[in-house]
Design a protein around this motif. Structure first.
Motif, PDB file in Angstrom:
ATOM      1  N   ARG A  61     -14.974  -5.346   5.743  1.00 17.11           N
ATOM      2  CA  ARG A  61     -14.294  -4.150   5.236  1.00 17.11           C
ATOM      3  C   ARG A  61     -14.353  -2.995   6.225  1.00 17.11           C
ATOM      4  O   ARG A  61     -13.456  -2.147   6.237  1.00 17.11           O
ATOM      5  CB  ARG A  61     -14.864  -3.760   3.877  1.00 17.11           C
ATOM      6  N   LEU A  62     -15.382  -2.970   7.064  1.00 17.89           N
ATOM      7  CA  LEU A  62     -15.421  -1.944   8.110  1.00 17.89           C
ATOM      8  C   LEU A  62     -14.224  -2.090   9.043  1.00 17.89           C
ATOM      9  O   LEU A  62     -13.738  -1.099   9.595  1.00 17.89           O
ATOM     10  CB  LEU A  62     -16.719  -2.046   8.920  1.00 17.89           C
ATOM     11  N   ASP A  63     -13.737  -3.304   9.209  1.00 18.55           N
ATOM     12  CA  ASP A  63     -12.601  -3.523  10.098  1.00 18.55           C
ATOM     13  C   ASP A  63     -11.280  -3.129   9.445  1.00 18.55           C
ATOM     14  O   ASP A  63     -10.238  -3.156  10.090  1.00 18.55           O
ATOM     15  CB  ASP A  63     -12.538  -4.991  10.534  1.00 18.55           C
ATOM     16  N   GLY A  75     -24.170  -0.387   5.929  1.00 21.94           N
ATOM     17  CA  GLY A  75     -22.723  -0.486   5.799  1.00 21.94           C
ATOM     18  C   GLY A  75     -22.116   0.777   5.238  1.00 21.94           C
ATOM     19  O   GLY A  75     -21.063   1.242   5.701  1.00 21.94           O
ATOM     20  N   ARG A 112     -16.095   5.930   9.209  1.00 19.83           N
ATOM     21  CA  ARG A 112     -14.766   5.369   9.431  1.00 19.83           C
ATOM     22  C   ARG A 112     -13.767   5.848   8.379  1.00 19.83           C
ATOM     23  O   ARG A 112     -12.570   5.982   8.667  1.00 19.83           O
ATOM     24  CB  ARG A 112     -14.847   3.842   9.469  1.00 19.83           C
ATOM     25  N   HIS A 113     -14.247   6.108   7.187  1.00 20.94           N
ATOM     26  CA  HIS A 113     -13.377   6.649   6.136  1.00 20.94           C
ATOM     27  C   HIS A 113     -12.814   8.001   6.568  1.00 20.94           C
ATOM     28  O   HIS A 113     -11.620   8.271   6.383  1.00 20.94           O
ATOM     29  CB  HIS A 113     -14.178   6.787   4.844  1.00 20.94           C
ATOM     30  N   ASP A 153     -19.362  -6.222   3.875  1.00 25.11           N
ATOM     31  CA  ASP A 153     -19.370  -4.901   4.512  1.00 25.11           C
ATOM     32  C   ASP A 153     -18.755  -4.955   5.909  1.00 25.11           C
ATOM     33  O   ASP A 153     -17.952  -4.094   6.280  1.00 25.11           O
ATOM     34  CB  ASP A 153     -20.802  -4.372   4.620  1.00 25.11           C
ATOM     35  N   PHE A 193     -19.210  -0.437  -0.615  1.00 28.02           N
ATOM     36  CA  PHE A 193     -20.061  -1.130   0.349  1.00 28.02           C
ATOM     37  C   PHE A 193     -21.399  -1.521  -0.273  1.00 28.02           C
ATOM     38  O   PHE A 193     -21.917  -0.829  -1.154  1.00 28.02           O
ATOM     39  CB  PHE A 193     -20.242  -0.282   1.607  1.00 28.02           C
ATOM     40  N   LEU A 197     -21.905   3.519   7.942  1.00 28.77           N
ATOM     41  CA  LEU A 197     -20.802   3.278   8.872  1.00 28.77           C
ATOM     42  C   LEU A 197     -19.455   3.508   8.189  1.00 28.77           C
ATOM     43  O   LEU A 197     -18.516   4.039   8.806  1.00 28.77           O
ATOM     44  CB  LEU A 197     -20.868   1.846   9.406  1.00 28.77           C
ATOM     45  N   ALA A 198     -19.373   3.141   6.922  1.00 32.26           N
ATOM     46  CA  ALA A 198     -18.121   3.305   6.186  1.00 32.26           C
ATOM     47  C   ALA A 198     -17.760   4.776   6.013  1.00 32.26           C
ATOM     48  O   ALA A 198     -16.582   5.140   6.080  1.00 32.26           O
ATOM     49  CB  ALA A 198     -18.220   2.630   4.822  1.00 32.26           C
ATOM     50  N   ALA A 208     -14.424   2.482   0.988  1.00 31.35           N
ATOM     51  CA  ALA A 208     -15.710   3.082   1.360  1.00 31.35           C
ATOM     52  C   ALA A 208     -16.677   3.170   0.188  1.00 31.35           C
ATOM     53  O   ALA A 208     -17.898   3.187   0.390  1.00 31.35           O
ATOM     54  CB  ALA A 208     -15.485   4.468   1.965  1.00 31.35           C
ATOM     55  N   ASN A 229     -19.995  -5.991  13.807  1.00 32.66           N
ATOM     56  CA  ASN A 229     -20.361  -5.172  12.648  1.00 32.66           C
ATOM     57  C   ASN A 229     -21.517  -5.810  11.884  1.00 32.66           C
ATOM     58  O   ASN A 229     -22.475  -5.143  11.476  1.00 32.66           O
ATOM     59  CB  ASN A 229     -19.165  -5.012  11.697  1.00 32.66           C
TER      60      ASN A 229
END
Length: 217
Positions: free
Chosen positions: A133-135, A195, A202-203, A130, A190, A198-199, A187, A43
């Motif tokens: 937190r993406l994970d 970031g 994924r959110h 970032d 970030f 991408l968030a 989300a 990431n």
């Protein structure tokens, strides 16, 4: 002695990874294992590819950001990133790193944690926060949430009121309460444009997971 094969996955910083690999994790927590570290690294490199940064500093911070293990339900949880930064400083000093670079790595590690509440001041710190937190969101975030709930002995949900419509949310008792108490909030916090993009993706995946979960109960 050859380096662990997994170190090669940290290219172009595989030599650094080989030196730090043994320090990266210290518990049997499968949500903060070397697979987590590798996902955060990927990431981080993806974000850095768009945003820039000193990737040597960033790679060291990623590799050592969870080098001290503190359980989610521990009273020391808010201190975990500070303890990790202190341990990282000793490790990097032993490898001959300068005080300035150690300080940059330490700040990134200390500021990455949601629990610590420390604002990241450098680009590397922003990217690590970032990347970590993406994970915690998306499909991996959902999987980690349920894994941790099982590890801590929590139930999946309250059968009388799954979404907590008429009760206080309690993510120590019910796994899916953690979606609302923390995961859905990530989300918005970030630090980098890459970031944030991408968030957002994924959110939406995380919301879809919860929707499907509720549909099945």
């Amino acid at each position: 002695m050859s380096s662990p094969p997994i170190a090669d996955a940290f290219a172009p910083h595989e030599a650094l990874a080989a030196k730090l690999f043994a320090h990266a994790t210290e518990s049997d927590d499968g949500s903060h294992d070397i697979a987590h570290v590798l996902r955060v690294f990927r990431n981080a490199m993806r974000i850095a590819g768009n945003e820039g940064s000193d990737t040597r500093i960033l790679a060291a911070a990623v590799l050592l950001h969870d080098c001290v293990a503190v359980e989610k339900n521990s009273p020391l949880r808010a201190s975990a990133s500070r303890l990790a930064a202190e341990k990282a400083a000793k490790i990097l000093s032993g490898l001959g790193w300068t005080e300035a670079d150690i300080g940059r790595v330490g700040h990134a590690i200390e500021a990455h944690s949601f629990s610590a509440g420390i604002a990241p001041e450098t680009l590397e710190a922003k990217i690590l926060q970032d990347a970590d937190r993406l994970d915690a969101i998306g499909m991996i975030g959902a999987a980690r949430c349920f894994y941790i709930a099982g590890r801590l002995g929590s139930a999946l949900y309250d059968p009388a009121d799954p979404l907590g419509t008429n009760r206080p949310l309690d993510d120590k008792r019910f796994a899916i309460d953690h979606f609302e108490t923390k995961l859905f909030r990530l989300a918005d916090g970030f630090q980098t444009e890459s970031g944030r993009a991408l968030a957002r993706e994924r959110h939406e995946r995380l919301r879809h997971v919860l929707d499907l979960f509720i549909d099945e109960i």
